[in-house]
Design a protein around this motif. Structure first.
Motif, PDB file in Angstrom:
ATOM      1  N   THR A 198      -6.038   2.102   6.403  1.00 14.12           N
ATOM      2  CA  THR A 198      -5.792   3.543   6.275  1.00 14.12           C
ATOM      3  C   THR A 198      -4.968   4.076   7.446  1.00 14.12           C
ATOM      4  OG1 THR A 198      -7.901   4.079   7.350  1.00 14.12           O
ATOM      5  CG2 THR A 198      -7.887   3.984   4.940  1.00 14.12           C
ATOM      6  N   GLU A 244       0.906   4.138  -2.946  1.00 13.42           N
ATOM      7  CA  GLU A 244       0.611   5.536  -2.633  1.00 13.42           C
ATOM      8  C   GLU A 244       1.723   6.489  -3.068  1.00 13.42           C
ATOM      9  OE1 GLU A 244      -0.292   5.288   1.516  1.00 13.42           O
ATOM     10  OE2 GLU A 244      -2.419   4.845   1.129  1.00 13.42           O
ATOM     11  N   LYS A 256       0.841  -1.202   0.000  1.00 11.60           N
ATOM     12  CA  LYS A 256       0.000   0.000   0.000  1.00 11.60           C
ATOM     13  C   LYS A 256       0.875   1.251   0.000  1.00 11.60           C
ATOM     14  CE  LYS A 256      -3.918   2.134   2.417  1.00 11.60           C
ATOM     15  NZ  LYS A 256      -3.357   3.412   2.880  1.00 11.60           N
TER      16      LYS A 256
END
Length: 364
Positions: free
Chosen positions: A115, A29, A25
């Protein structure tokens, strides 16, 4: 400020993804344009070919979808479940009694966990987690893999409500526990049907502990991949569970091996459904009548994907082998008696390798 790493330096990438807890992730990003070298799969594992060893499937065919609404009145429901376990090893169920809101809540909780900042997730990594029953990681086994998988995960082994309350991440523990508990009834119903066809008629506490004495729930996160045609979300493998209950979102990407011709079949998302698959433990206990099937997940270039599997397993201390009720009918045992914890250790010490783990239990 974006971290500075050299994508051409494999040690840099491994440190960023694995050791610093950023996961894939974190790479996604950074808006990278190409996947680092250690994520580029060999040609035979990519989405390129149509036949044996391929990963592209017949999109017009899929695994059975079984409506459980008439379970109590229609014996054909149980027959369909057993047929699917024998012929496909995978099937989807609808009207299964797990509330849709429970499914939506655990998907939302999975997104919330991923998140979190890397430093918050890193506190659950194997090296520093306060318990061996909770760990956050990436790929499958980076220490053993030649090529990494494009996936991050949180793995939660259930011991008790108290332990889960104390150690599972607060952003997802309630939802994960609720999904696990609400699915228990349907798991028992499925196993009762499957056992009946094997002539195992007495589902007492001893049998329940053997079949479903331990559970693990994983929260899987597959971020957008810049080169999905080069990478995989999860490599070819079969599960080591008795049964796996999988909740997937609407992104797609799960493929299963078709026994008849070795092609790959896509498992589309069906609203409100759960995907059920037979694990190695049940293949062993059924002496091969029920089949654990290779499956894999492709990487996706346009959407983040989440999935939440519940692995329903024997207790680690159980010895598994073909049921006496199966052998009594004159079948020759195809598998030896093995300590389940030894089988699990054998699976987790290596990279995903199709169904090779079953060789650990085979006779001859």
């Amino acid at each position: 400020m974006a971290p500075e790493i050299s994508l051409s330096n494999s040690l840099d990438v491994t440190n960023f993804v694995v050791h610093e807890g950023n996961g894939v992730k974190g790479l996604a990003e950074m808006n990278i344009k190409t996947v680092p070298d250690q994520y580029i799969q060999p040609l035979q594992e990519r989405t390129v070919s149509m036949k044996t060893n391929s990963v592209v499937a017949d999109e017009d065919e899929s695994i059975p979808v079984i409506d459980m609404a008439d379970w109590d009145r229609n014996p054909k429901v149980a027959e369909s479940i057993c047929d699917a376990a024998e012929k496909w090893g995978f099937f989807q169920i609808v009207n299964h009694s797990v509330p849709v809101q429970v499914l939506e809540d655990v998907k939302g909780a999975t997104h919330r966990f991923f998140t979190l900042e890397a430093k918050e997730k890193r506190q659950y990594s194997k090296e520093v987690s306060p318990t061996n029953n909770v760990w956050y990681g990436t790929s499958f086994n980076p220490q053993a893999e030649k090529v990494l998988e494009w996936k991050d995960y949180l793995s939660l082994f259930y011991v008790s409500d108290d332990e889960a309350t104390a150690y599972w991440p607060s952003v997802c523990k309630d939802q994960a526990l609720e999904f696990m508990k609400k699915s228990e009834f349907v798991v028992k119903r499925l196993l009762e049907a499957l056992m009946k066809r094997l002539n195992v008629k007495n589902m007492d506490e001893t049998k329940e502990l053997l079949l479903m004495g331990s559970k693990r729930i994983n929260l899987n996160y597959y971020p957008i991949c810049p080169n999905p045609e080069l990478a995989v979300g999860v490599g070819r493998h079969s599960d080591i569970s008795t049964l796996t209950v999988l909740l997937q979102d609407d992104t797609g990407g799960l493929y299963v091996r078709k026994m008849a011709d070795d092609s790959w079949i896509h498992v589309p998302s069906v609203a409100g459904s759960l995907v059920i698959n037979i694990g190695d433990a049940l293949q062993i206990m059924s002496n091969g009548r029920y089949k654990s099937i290779e499956h894999r997940v492709t990487a996706n270039g346009s959407k983040n994907r989440v999935s939440i599997p519940i692995f329903v397993n024997p207790r680690p201390s159980e010895v598994i082998g073909p049921f006496p009720e199966v052998i009594e009918r004159g079948e020759k045992p195809a598998y030896r008696q093995v300590l389940y914890s030894d089988y699990v250790k054998h699976f987790f010490k290596k990279a995903h390798d199709g169904k090779d783990t079953l060789e650990f239990a085979k006779i001859g």
